[in-house]
Design an enzyme around this catalytic site. Structure first.
Site, PDB file in Angstrom:
ATOM      1  N   LYS A  13     -15.758  -3.074  -5.670  1.00 23.26           N
ATOM      2  CA  LYS A  13     -15.694  -2.398  -7.075  1.00 23.26           C
ATOM      3  C   LYS A  13     -15.892  -3.464  -8.127  1.00 23.26           C
ATOM      4  CE  LYS A  13     -12.335  -3.496  -9.215  1.00 23.26           C
ATOM      5  NZ  LYS A  13     -11.177  -3.895  -9.450  1.00 23.26           N
ATOM      6  N   ASP A 137      -5.667   0.489  -8.283  1.00 18.05           N
ATOM      7  CA  ASP A 137      -6.842   0.679  -8.232  1.00 18.05           C
ATOM      8  C   ASP A 137      -7.470   1.539  -7.053  1.00 18.05           C
ATOM      9  OD1 ASP A 137      -7.543  -0.925 -10.375  1.00 18.05           O
ATOM     10  OD2 ASP A 137      -8.374  -2.848  -9.090  1.00 18.05           O
TER      11      ASP A 137
HETATM   12  O1  C5P Z   1      -1.186  -1.695  -8.517  1.00 19.41           O
HETATM   13  P1  C5P Z   1      -1.674  -3.138  -7.743  1.00 19.41           P
HETATM   14  O2  C5P Z   1      -0.545  -3.133  -6.597  1.00 19.41           O
HETATM   15  O3  C5P Z   1      -2.970  -3.220  -7.404  1.00 19.41           O
HETATM   16  O4  C5P Z   1      -1.418  -4.103  -9.098  1.00 19.41           O
HETATM   17  C1  C5P Z   1      -1.057  -5.266  -8.845  1.00 19.41           C
HETATM   18  C2  C5P Z   1      -0.334  -5.963 -10.014  1.00 19.41           C
HETATM   19  O5  C5P Z   1      -1.315  -6.025 -11.174  1.00 19.41           O
HETATM   20  C3  C5P Z   1       0.864  -5.254 -10.556  1.00 19.41           C
HETATM   21  O6  C5P Z   1       2.171  -5.781  -9.776  1.00 19.41           O
HETATM   22  C4  C5P Z   1       0.770  -5.669 -11.935  1.00 19.41           C
HETATM   23  O7  C5P Z   1       1.558  -6.942 -11.935  1.00 19.41           O
HETATM   24  C5  C5P Z   1      -0.653  -5.691 -12.408  1.00 19.41           C
HETATM   25  N1  C5P Z   1      -1.191  -4.601 -12.894  1.00 19.41           N
HETATM   26  C6  C5P Z   1      -0.747  -4.008 -14.098  1.00 19.41           C
HETATM   27  N2  C5P Z   1      -1.426  -3.188 -14.722  1.00 19.41           N
HETATM   28  C7  C5P Z   1      -2.516  -2.501 -14.010  1.00 19.41           C
HETATM   29  C8  C5P Z   1      -2.695  -2.822 -12.722  1.00 19.41           C
HETATM   30  C9  C5P Z   1      -2.096  -3.825 -12.176  1.00 19.41           C
HETATM   31  O8  C5P Z   1       0.039  -4.973 -14.684  1.00 19.41           O
HETATM   32  N3  C5P Z   1      -2.945  -1.346 -14.748  1.00 19.41           N
END
Ligand code: C5P
Length: 285
Positions: A13, A137
């Site tokens: 991606k 994501d």
């Molecule tokens: O959702 P995911 O586990 O991929 O996200 C990893 C980390 O990235 C989250 O714990 C957060 O700290 C940060 N994040 C964020 N805002 C988003 C996506 C991710 O702050 N839109």
């Protein structure tokens, strides 16, 4: 692979642009991002089996956690919980992409598992919701189509007619922590994406020049070698380059796949330990 194995491409991606526009009360950031998906990626295969198993192969096999924290296994377990379909599954992951590198990786693997299970099982469920439970994501990776993502990444506006791009992906061998990069942002309320109306690659590049990856400045501060990788892309003729996601992988846009392949070979010759991959945003589904 057994006769019944279902194979799924887990494409890399790429965030061509990523604007951070705010922050929710729970700490997650609000984004506007133009995302595309690549021919290069990991590969997942899932088959019904007598007992559960999970096998990993590929260049980055050593970097993949194989415990319950792995997003592939979490996708399997969440599917079981949501559907009650508890059949045993054999899952194979071919890990071709570097981990923690801003190009989907674990999210795309988890999404590919969900796509395979959607084909395999008669049970139905809210797949995008399941995906979102696995990570911000994962819904975009489930769809794996060019889109503008908003919200925390889960509100998808699929785009038709975006030009196919020839890219070189470069990761100088550093992993970066996504939460740490978000935390280090200087500002969280930044301007949204400009309106997107493009017909060809030149128009898209003009549009990209008006956009940003807001995560790039903090990532560069953590890992200055990202800048070295971008210098390498510039030196082999990339028309445009930028970091994807929270890094550390950067992409360069080239006029054709042939030129991207020549450029990638040159960077790989100079930096044999880096991840360097020519690819295109067009692939068979
Ligand atoms: O959702 P995911 O586990 O991929 O996200 C990893 C980390 O990235 C989250 O714990 C957060 O700290 C940060 N994040 C964020 N805002 C988003 C996506 C991710 O702050 N839109």
């Amino acid at each position: 692979m057994s006769a019944q194995a279902l194979a799924e491409h887990a494409p890399a991606k790429i965030n061509l642009a990523l604007h951070v526009t705010g922050q929710r009360a729970d700490g997650y950031h609000l984004l506007e991002s133009l995302v595309v998906f690549c021919q290069t990626g990991d590969r997942i295969s899932v088959s019904p089996s007598d007992e559960d198993s999970f096998r990993v192969s590929g260049r980055y096999v050593a970097d993949v956690p194989i415990d319950g924290g792995n997003l592939v296994l979490r996708a399997r377990d969440l599917f079981r919980e949501a559907t009650g379909d508890g059949r045993s599954l054999s899952i194979h992951l071919e890990k071709n992409l570097p981990v923690a590198s801003g190009i989907g990786g674990g999210s795309s693997d988890a999404a590919a598992v969900l796509r395979a299970l959607r084909r395999l099982s008669p049970a139905d469920c809210d797949w995008p919701l399941l995906a979102l439970k696995l990570g911000a994501d994962v819904p975009m990776c489930l769809s794996a189509k060019p889109a503008i993502a908003r919200g925390v990444g889960e509100e998808l506006e699929t785009l038709d007619g975006l030009p196919v791009l020839a890219l070189v992906l470069v990761n100088p061998g550093v992993g970066v922590s996504t939460p740490a990069i978000f935390k280090a942002l200087a500002t969280r309320e930044n301007p949204p994406l400009p309106k997107l109306q493009v017909r060809d690659q030149a128009g898209l590049i003009d549009w990209l020049r008006e956009t940003r990856n807001d995560l790039e400045p903090p990532a560069l501060a953590f890992a200055p070698t990202i800048g070295v990788a971008q210098d390498a892309l510039r030196s082999v003729g990339a028309e445009f380059m930028r970091m994807s996601g929270s890094g550390a992988t950067s992409f360069g846009i080239f006029p054709s796949l042939d030129e991207a392949e020549t450029a990638a070979a040159e960077i790989a010759r100079r930096e044999p330990d880096w991840f360097v991959q020519a690819t295109t945003t067009e692939f068979a589904r």
